[in-house]
Design a protein around this motif. Structure first.
Motif, PDB file in Angstrom:
ATOM      1  N   LYS A 242      29.431  31.565  38.192  1.00  0.00           N
ATOM      2  CA  LYS A 242      30.906  32.725  38.096  1.00  0.00           C
ATOM      3  C   LYS A 242      30.269  32.500  35.972  1.00  0.00           C
ATOM      4  O   LYS A 242      29.801  31.466  35.509  1.00  0.00           O
ATOM      5  N   VAL A 244      31.474  32.523  32.339  1.00  0.00           N
ATOM      6  CA  VAL A 244      33.055  32.989  31.522  1.00  0.00           C
ATOM      7  C   VAL A 244      32.818  32.150  30.632  1.00  0.00           C
ATOM      8  O   VAL A 244      31.973  31.584  29.958  1.00  0.00           O
ATOM      9  N   ASN A 326      35.402  41.345  40.086  1.00  0.00           N
ATOM     10  CA  ASN A 326      35.019  39.780  38.882  1.00  0.00           C
ATOM     11  C   ASN A 326      36.454  39.770  38.378  1.00  0.00           C
ATOM     12  O   ASN A 326      37.612  38.734  38.403  1.00  0.00           O
ATOM     13  N   ASN A 327      37.299  40.383  37.827  1.00  0.00           N
ATOM     14  CA  ASN A 327      38.069  40.559  36.957  1.00  0.00           C
ATOM     15  C   ASN A 327      39.495  40.648  38.287  1.00  0.00           C
ATOM     16  O   ASN A 327      40.265  39.908  37.555  1.00  0.00           O
ATOM     17  N   ASN A 330      39.552  37.012  39.142  1.00  0.00           N
ATOM     18  CA  ASN A 330      39.340  36.293  38.224  1.00  0.00           C
ATOM     19  C   ASN A 330      41.159  36.660  38.084  1.00  0.00           C
ATOM     20  O   ASN A 330      41.700  35.134  37.130  1.00  0.00           O
ATOM     21  N   VAL A 362      43.373  38.898  31.843  1.00  0.00           N
ATOM     22  CA  VAL A 362      41.763  39.011  32.194  1.00  0.00           C
ATOM     23  C   VAL A 362      40.903  40.240  31.550  1.00  0.00           C
ATOM     24  O   VAL A 362      40.207  39.778  31.353  1.00  0.00           O
ATOM     25  N   VAL A 367      37.999  34.950  30.708  1.00  0.00           N
ATOM     26  CA  VAL A 367      38.411  34.342  31.087  1.00  0.00           C
ATOM     27  C   VAL A 367      37.547  33.075  31.226  1.00  0.00           C
ATOM     28  O   VAL A 367      36.095  32.656  31.214  1.00  0.00           O
ATOM     29  N   ILE A 372      39.672  28.793  35.642  1.00  0.00           N
ATOM     30  CA  ILE A 372      39.330  28.707  36.979  1.00  0.00           C
ATOM     31  C   ILE A 372      38.606  27.873  37.955  1.00  0.00           C
ATOM     32  O   ILE A 372      38.007  28.001  38.896  1.00  0.00           O
TER      33      ILE A 372
END
Length: 396
Positions: A242, A244, A326-327, A330, A362, A367, A372
């Protein structure tokens, strides 16, 4: 013989057998107790099992290569059932490597785990403790970790006499076959499911037929192939990454490895249709990913709405939303309590909560890795290729 006469003869025979062997000596199929199935938090597992979840009162083998998530999957499923039923979990820790810290991270109620201190990690002693403890009805399940580590009394006596020399490979296989054949019905009758964690080993490579068939097998011979009600094979696939924000420099974006995908295959299934497959994500230090499973189940059930432009939101609460998958993922990774809200909604339970309790920012920021549960030590550039089952894959 007329139909009335045959029915009378049948009733007479059943009455005689009932007098000799008890009330339920002969039953119709409709009178047989149904297998109790608990839906797990893993939507993919429930679908691939073709029975809706995890069966109780069954003998189950989970096998696979090292670090494929065998023990983790067993713990996460039994932990959920233990919370629902209030019953305990029995651990036959033959490997003596269970980490309390890791179990707490998985959400396992460690206060409900009972671990016998075995003098010898033999097949005989393992089954003696399991039979005695599970018969109390206080346990929802048992994890035997692992089959490969167990030995037999005869093998230990042979070592005392001859040292480590000698070939005792067949002793355990024969004893396991006998134990499952003789003790299996009694273990199933307790209502607890026994999960046998098994490894993968290479077959002896000798003789003219060395290249024929599958080169891999599981310890214990054919005992589990014949006597287990369900056999699950795990195969590690590609790593999952991911993008980040860096914890050290929030303006810098990094790709971190958060885990890897694992393929599950039900190579034997007496409770549902066999050969069901599913792919799940095994997160580093977090176990199998409940978030992905919950979102998939939410979309299919209508609890989560996926808009055409990629936006995801809760159907009955527009404040819980994100502009992309994806968000949205998160959002639940940053707010573990919000994940419990989603799981409650999926299970049809009314839940009260205040959206202001959660971090819903987020969308407006990146993030970080630590938020995470990832580490910047796992920064990667390119993920390995995805694996798949070969033609010679285990089929039971």
């Amino acid at each position: 013989m007329k139909k009335t006469e045959t029915n009378a003869a049948l009733r007479e025979a059943i009455n005689e057998l009932t007098a000799l062997h008890g009330k339920n000596a002969v039953r119709t199929f409709d009178q047989m107790p149904e297998c109790v199935i608990y839906p797990t938090d893993f939507y993919e597992f429930n679908q691939a099992s073709n029975c809706g979840g995890f069966p109780m009162g069954k003998l189950i083998e989970i096998s696979g290569p090292p670090s494929s998530g065998k023990t983790t999957l067993a713990w996460q499923i039994l932990a959920q059932i233990a919370r629902i039923t209030g019953k305990k979990i029995l651990l036959m820790d033959n490997e003596e490597s269970t980490s309390k810290t890791y179990l707490i991270a998985l959400g396992v109620p460690v206060e409900q785990i009972y671990i016998p201190e075995l003098e010898e990690h033999t097949v005989e002693m393992n089954f003696e403790f399991m039979e005695k403890l599970l018969a109390t009805g206080a346990f929802c399940g048992c994890i035997l970790d692992s089959v490969a580590v167990m030995t037999t009394k005869a093998e230990l006596e042979s070592v005392d006499e001859k040292g480590l020399e000698g070939n005792d490979m067949m002793l355990k296989a024969k004893l396991l076959t006998k134990a499952l054949r003789v003790k299996g019905p009694d273990l199933r009758a307790t209502g607890a499911s026994i999960i046998f964690i098994n490894h993968i080993m290479s077959k002896p490579q000798s003789g003219p037929y060395v290249n024929l068939g599958d080169p891999e097998e599981t310890p214990g011979g054919n005992a589990f192939k014949h006597h287990c009600d369900m056999r699950i094979y795990l195969k590690p696939l590609d790593y999952v990454t991911k993008q980040v924000a860096s914890d050290k420099d929030p303006k810098k974006k990094v790709n971190v490895k958060i885990g890897r995908n694992v393929r599950l295959k039900f190579i034997k299934n007496r409770v549902g249709e066999p050969f069901g497959e599913a792919t799940m994500t095994l997160r580093n230090g977090k176990g199998f990913d409940v978030i992905t499973s919950a979102i998939k189940r939410g979309i299919d059930s209508g609890v989560v709405v996926r808009e055409s432009k990629g936006e995801h939101r809760l159907k009955d609460d527009p404040t819980i939303k994100a502009s992309s998958y994806n968000n949205f993922w998160n959002l639940f990774a940053v707010n573990p309590k919000l994940l419990q809200v989603l799981l409650s909604k999926l299970n049809g339970k009314a839940v009260k909560y205040d959206p202001s309790e959660f971090d819903l920012t987020v969308e407006s920021r990146d993030v970080t890795a630590s938020e995470i549960g990832a580490s910047e030590e796992d920064v990667v550039e390119v993920a390995p290729k995805t694996g798949s089952f070969s033609k010679d894959e285990i089929t039971g």
